[in-house]
Design a protein around this motif. Structure first.
Motif, PDB file in Angstrom:
ATOM      1  N   THR A 194      -1.738 107.644 -97.096  1.00 20.01           N
ATOM      2  CA  THR A 194      -2.552 108.683 -96.288  1.00 20.01           C
ATOM      3  C   THR A 194      -1.520 109.259 -95.282  1.00 20.01           C
ATOM      4  O   THR A 194      -1.473 110.419 -94.840  1.00 20.01           O
ATOM      5  CB  THR A 194      -3.688 108.156 -95.636  1.00 20.01           C
ATOM      6  N   VAL A 195      -0.645 108.329 -94.577  1.00 24.00           N
ATOM      7  CA  VAL A 195       0.382 108.740 -93.638  1.00 24.00           C
ATOM      8  C   VAL A 195       1.194 110.194 -94.446  1.00 24.00           C
ATOM      9  O   VAL A 195       1.430 111.154 -94.073  1.00 24.00           O
ATOM     10  CB  VAL A 195       1.289 107.795 -93.310  1.00 24.00           C
ATOM     11  N   ALA A 196       1.620 109.819 -95.743  1.00 30.06           N
ATOM     12  CA  ALA A 196       2.409 110.728 -96.372  1.00 30.06           C
ATOM     13  C   ALA A 196       1.623 112.166 -96.716  1.00 30.06           C
ATOM     14  O   ALA A 196       2.191 113.236 -96.744  1.00 30.06           O
ATOM     15  CB  ALA A 196       2.887 110.183 -97.818  1.00 30.06           C
ATOM     16  N   ARG A 197       0.208 112.045 -96.725  1.00 30.11           N
ATOM     17  CA  ARG A 197      -0.403 113.228 -96.716  1.00 30.11           C
ATOM     18  C   ARG A 197      -0.600 113.920 -95.257  1.00 30.11           C
ATOM     19  O   ARG A 197      -1.509 114.986 -95.435  1.00 30.11           O
ATOM     20  CB  ARG A 197      -1.767 112.930 -97.446  1.00 30.11           C
ATOM     21  N   GLY A 198      -0.340 113.256 -94.260  1.00 31.42           N
ATOM     22  CA  GLY A 198      -0.459 113.842 -92.886  1.00 31.42           C
ATOM     23  C   GLY A 198      -1.613 113.253 -92.243  1.00 31.42           C
ATOM     24  O   GLY A 198      -1.940 113.979 -91.157  1.00 31.42           O
ATOM     25  N   ASP A 199      -2.231 112.029 -92.689  1.00 28.45           N
ATOM     26  CA  ASP A 199      -3.306 111.422 -92.056  1.00 28.45           C
ATOM     27  C   ASP A 199      -2.731 110.279 -91.394  1.00 28.45           C
ATOM     28  O   ASP A 199      -1.514 109.819 -91.867  1.00 28.45           O
ATOM     29  CB  ASP A 199      -4.443 111.254 -92.999  1.00 28.45           C
ATOM     30  N   ASN A 200      -3.498 109.592 -90.493  1.00 32.86           N
ATOM     31  CA  ASN A 200      -2.939 108.443 -89.791  1.00 32.86           C
ATOM     32  C   ASN A 200      -1.540 108.363 -89.232  1.00 32.86           C
ATOM     33  O   ASN A 200      -0.970 107.094 -89.229  1.00 32.86           O
ATOM     34  CB  ASN A 200      -3.448 107.313 -91.010  1.00 32.86           C
ATOM     35  N   LEU A 201      -1.162 109.579 -88.702  1.00 34.35           N
ATOM     36  CA  LEU A 201       0.303 109.715 -88.524  1.00 34.35           C
ATOM     37  C   LEU A 201       0.700 108.619 -87.370  1.00 34.35           C
ATOM     38  O   LEU A 201       1.796 108.170 -87.207  1.00 34.35           O
ATOM     39  CB  LEU A 201       0.889 111.138 -88.072  1.00 34.35           C
ATOM     40  N   VAL A 202      -0.170 108.176 -86.460  1.00 33.98           N
ATOM     41  CA  VAL A 202      -0.020 107.524 -85.263  1.00 33.98           C
ATOM     42  C   VAL A 202       0.268 105.991 -85.727  1.00 33.98           C
ATOM     43  O   VAL A 202       1.022 105.265 -85.218  1.00 33.98           O
ATOM     44  CB  VAL A 202      -1.261 107.437 -84.191  1.00 33.98           C
TER      45      VAL A 202
END
Length: 71
Positions: free
Chosen positions: A48-56
């Motif tokens: 999900t981080v790789a897709r731009g979500d949950n970056l924090v």
């Protein structure tokens, strides 16, 4: 077994005290089945981080992934 506990743990990674309490409350975490669940949840959230979500959560998730690799 353990995926719900691993997901709760993942979302508490920004709060070390809370994360430690979650680990203590769910002894499945760290067991063989729990480690498989932890690795799965960690990988899913890194996607999900790789897709731009949950970056924090990116840095704590990467640290967690490293810890899991060492086990």
């Amino acid at each position: 077994m353990g995926s719900d506990a691993a997901m709760i743990y993942a979302y508490t990674l920004l709060q070390r005290t809370t994360a430690a309490r979650v680990r203590a409350a769910f002894p499945v975490l760290g067991s063989p089945a729990g480690l498989a669940a932890e690795a799965t949840v960690c990988a899913q959230l890194l996607q999900t981080v790789a897709r731009g979500d949950n970056l924090v959560l990116e840095a704590p998730l990467r640290h967690w992934a490293e810890e899991l690799r060492r086990r």
